[in-house]
Design a protein around this motif. Structure first.
Motif, short mmCIF file in Angstrom:
data_model
loop_
_atom_site.label_atom_id
_atom_site.label_comp_id
_atom_site.label_asym_id
_atom_site.label_seq_id
_atom_site.Cartn_x
_atom_site.Cartn_y
_atom_site.Cartn_z
N LYS A 223 10.58 -38.04 37.06
CA LYS A 223 9.85 -38.81 38.07
C LYS A 223 10.70 -38.99 39.33
O LYS A 223 11.57 -39.85 39.39
CB LYS A 223 9.44 -40.16 37.51
CG LYS A 223 8.54 -40.09 36.28
CD LYS A 223 7.17 -39.51 36.60
CE LYS A 223 6.26 -39.55 35.39
NZ LYS A 223 4.92 -38.98 35.67
N LYS A 224 10.42 -38.19 40.33
CA LYS A 224 11.17 -38.28 41.59
C LYS A 224 10.87 -39.60 42.30
O LYS A 224 11.72 -40.17 43.00
CB LYS A 224 10.80 -37.11 42.50
CG LYS A 224 10.87 -35.73 41.85
CD LYS A 224 12.24 -35.42 41.33
CE LYS A 224 12.36 -33.97 40.88
NZ LYS A 224 11.46 -33.60 39.76
N GLN A 225 9.67 -40.09 42.13
CA GLN A 225 9.28 -41.36 42.75
C GLN A 225 10.17 -42.49 42.25
O GLN A 225 10.58 -43.37 43.02
CB GLN A 225 7.83 -41.66 42.40
CG GLN A 225 7.37 -43.07 42.74
CD GLN A 225 5.97 -43.36 42.23
OE1 GLN A 225 5.01 -42.84 42.75
NE2 GLN A 225 5.87 -44.20 41.21
N MET B 260 13.53 -42.52 44.10
CA MET B 260 13.42 -43.06 45.45
C MET B 260 13.31 -44.58 45.42
O MET B 260 13.99 -45.28 46.18
CB MET B 260 12.21 -42.47 46.16
CG MET B 260 12.31 -41.00 46.53
SD MET B 260 13.60 -40.67 47.76
CE MET B 260 13.06 -41.68 49.14
N ASN C 257 9.41 -43.69 51.03
CA ASN C 257 9.43 -43.40 49.61
C ASN C 257 8.44 -42.30 49.28
O ASN C 257 8.71 -41.42 48.45
CB ASN C 257 9.12 -44.66 48.79
CG ASN C 257 10.36 -45.45 48.45
OD1 ASN C 257 10.96 -45.27 47.40
ND2 ASN C 257 10.78 -46.32 49.36
N THR D 212 9.68 -38.67 47.96
CA THR D 212 9.15 -38.20 46.68
C THR D 212 8.56 -36.80 46.82
O THR D 212 8.80 -35.92 45.98
CB THR D 212 8.08 -39.16 46.14
OG1 THR D 212 8.67 -40.46 45.94
CG2 THR D 212 7.52 -38.66 44.81
N LYS D 213 7.81 -36.58 47.89
CA LYS D 213 7.20 -35.27 48.12
C LYS D 213 8.28 -34.21 48.35
O LYS D 213 8.18 -33.08 47.88
CB LYS D 213 6.25 -35.32 49.32
CG LYS D 213 4.93 -36.05 49.03
CD LYS D 213 3.99 -35.95 50.20
CE LYS D 213 2.63 -36.58 49.87
NZ LYS D 213 1.94 -35.85 48.77
N SER E 208 10.01 -33.35 45.12
CA SER E 208 9.12 -32.65 44.19
C SER E 208 8.84 -31.21 44.60
O SER E 208 8.37 -30.42 43.78
CB SER E 208 7.78 -33.41 44.08
OG SER E 208 7.98 -34.72 43.61
#
Length: 278
Positions: free
Chosen positions: A123-125, A128, A265, A269-270, A273
Motif C-alpha cells: 500500500k503506497k498510500q 505517504m 498524498n 501515491t499515484k 504506484s
C-alpha cells in the motif's frame, strides 16, 4: 480436498497503526530528530542575542525586534518581506524542518528499507500518510522548541512582552497546523527526487524559503491587487498567522494545510504506484 488459503491485507486502521509505530520508533531512536529540535531552539535565541550585540565600532546596534513575540510571528500578515525581522520568525522551522524530512525519508531509500517495505506491504498510500504524519509531528515539535528558545532569548535581552494573548496563541497554533501541509509537500518532493538525495534537500530548502510566494506577492502588490487569495498557497497561510491573528486565521491555516495534505498524498501515491520506487 484441499482448501485454498487466502491472505487478506489488514484493514486500513491496522496498517496505518503498524506503519506509524515503525516510523515513530525510528524517529525517536535517531539522533537526527533531537539535533533538529535543538537547532530549532538555539537559532531564535541566537538571533535575539546577536541583534543586541554592539557594532564593531563599539556603537549600540539597532535591535532587530521590539517585542519578544516578534521572533514567533510578524506583527501583521504580510506576503512581501520588508526586513529580515519579518522573515526571521517561526517560519524558519519550515526551512530546516524540510531538510530534516529529506534526510529522514532519504534514509529509507539509502538503507533499502523501502524495498523491504513494499515487498511485504504494497500500500503506497499508507507510506505517504505515515511519513506525512510522522514528519508533521516532528516539525510541530520543532515549533515548540523554537517557541521556548525564542521566548527565553527575547526575555534575556529585555524585549517588551506586551501582546494580545489570543492572537499569539492563534498564531502559534496556525503555524503548528501548517506543519501537516509542509510535511505532505516535503514527503512528495522526496518521492519525486528519491534517487537524488542532494536535489531533494535543495528542493525542500528552496520551497521552505517561500521564494515563490514572495515573488508572486511582489507581482500582486505591484498591480495593487488583494493578497488574501495567496492564502491558498502553503507559505501564504504560514505568514498569515501573525500577532494579529483571529479565529478565521486559524481556520484558513487548517483548511489550506488539509487541502495540501490531501493533494500531495494523492499525487505521491499515484507516483509511487506507477514507477519503480527503489
Amino acid at each position: 480436498m484441499t482448501r485454498e488459503l487466502k491472505f487478506e491485507s489488514p484493514d486500513f486502521g491496522r496498517r496505518i497503526k503498524g506503519m506509524l509505530g515503525v516510523d515513530f520508533y525510528r524517529l525517536f531512536h535517531t539522533p537526527l530528530f533531537y539535533i533538529f529540535l535543538a537547532i530549532a531552539a538555539i537559532i531564535p535565541a541566537m538571533v535575539s542575542a546577536m541583534t543586541m550585540m554592539p557594532a564593531p565600532d563599539g556603537s549600540a546596534s539597532t535591535p532587530l525586534y521590539s517585542n519578544v513575540w516578534q521572533i514567533v510571528a510578524s506583527a501583521d500578515s504580510l506576503y512581501v518581506v520588508r526586513s529580515i525581522a519579518d522573515y526571521a520568525n517561526m517560519n524558519m522551522v519550515f526551512i530546516f524542518g524540510g531538510i530534516m524530512v529529506s534526510i529522514f525519508i532519504g534514509h529509507d531509500y539509502k538503507s533499502g528499507y523501502v524495498k523491504q517495505l513494499f515487498t511485504t506491504h504494497a500500500k503506497k498510500q499508507d507510506y505517504m500518510i505515515s511519513k506525512t504524519l510522522v514528519c508533521a509531528f516532528a516539525m510541530a515539535a520543532m515549533c515548540v522548541t523554537y517557541l521556548i528558545g525564542g521566548t527565553v532569548g527575547g526575555l534575556l535581552v529585555g524585549y517588551d512582552t506586551a501582546v494580545d494573548p489570543l492572537a499569539l496563541v492563534l498564531a502559534i497554533l496556525g503555524k503548528m497546523v501548517m506543519s501537516l501541509g509542509w510535511a505532505s509537500l516535503y514527503t512528495f518532493l522526496n518521492v519525486i527526487f528519491r534517487k537524488y538525495f542532494g536535489i531533494s534537500i535543495a528542493s525542500s530548502f528552496f520551497f521552505g524559503t517561500g521564494i515563490l510566494i514572495i515573488g508572486a506577492a511582489a507581482v500582486v502588490e505591484s498591480l495593487s491587487l488583494p493578497t488574501f487569495f495567496l492564502n491558498i498557497f502553503l507559505y501564504g497561510s504560514s505568514v498569515n498567522a501573525s500577532l494579529a491573528s483571529t479565529p478565521l486565521t486559524l481556520i484558513i491555516c487548517i483548511a489550506v494545510s488539509a487541502l495540501w495534505t490531501a493533494v500531495y498524498n494523492l499525487l505521491g501515491t499515484k507516483l509511487l504506484s506507477s514507477c519503480d520506487v527503489y
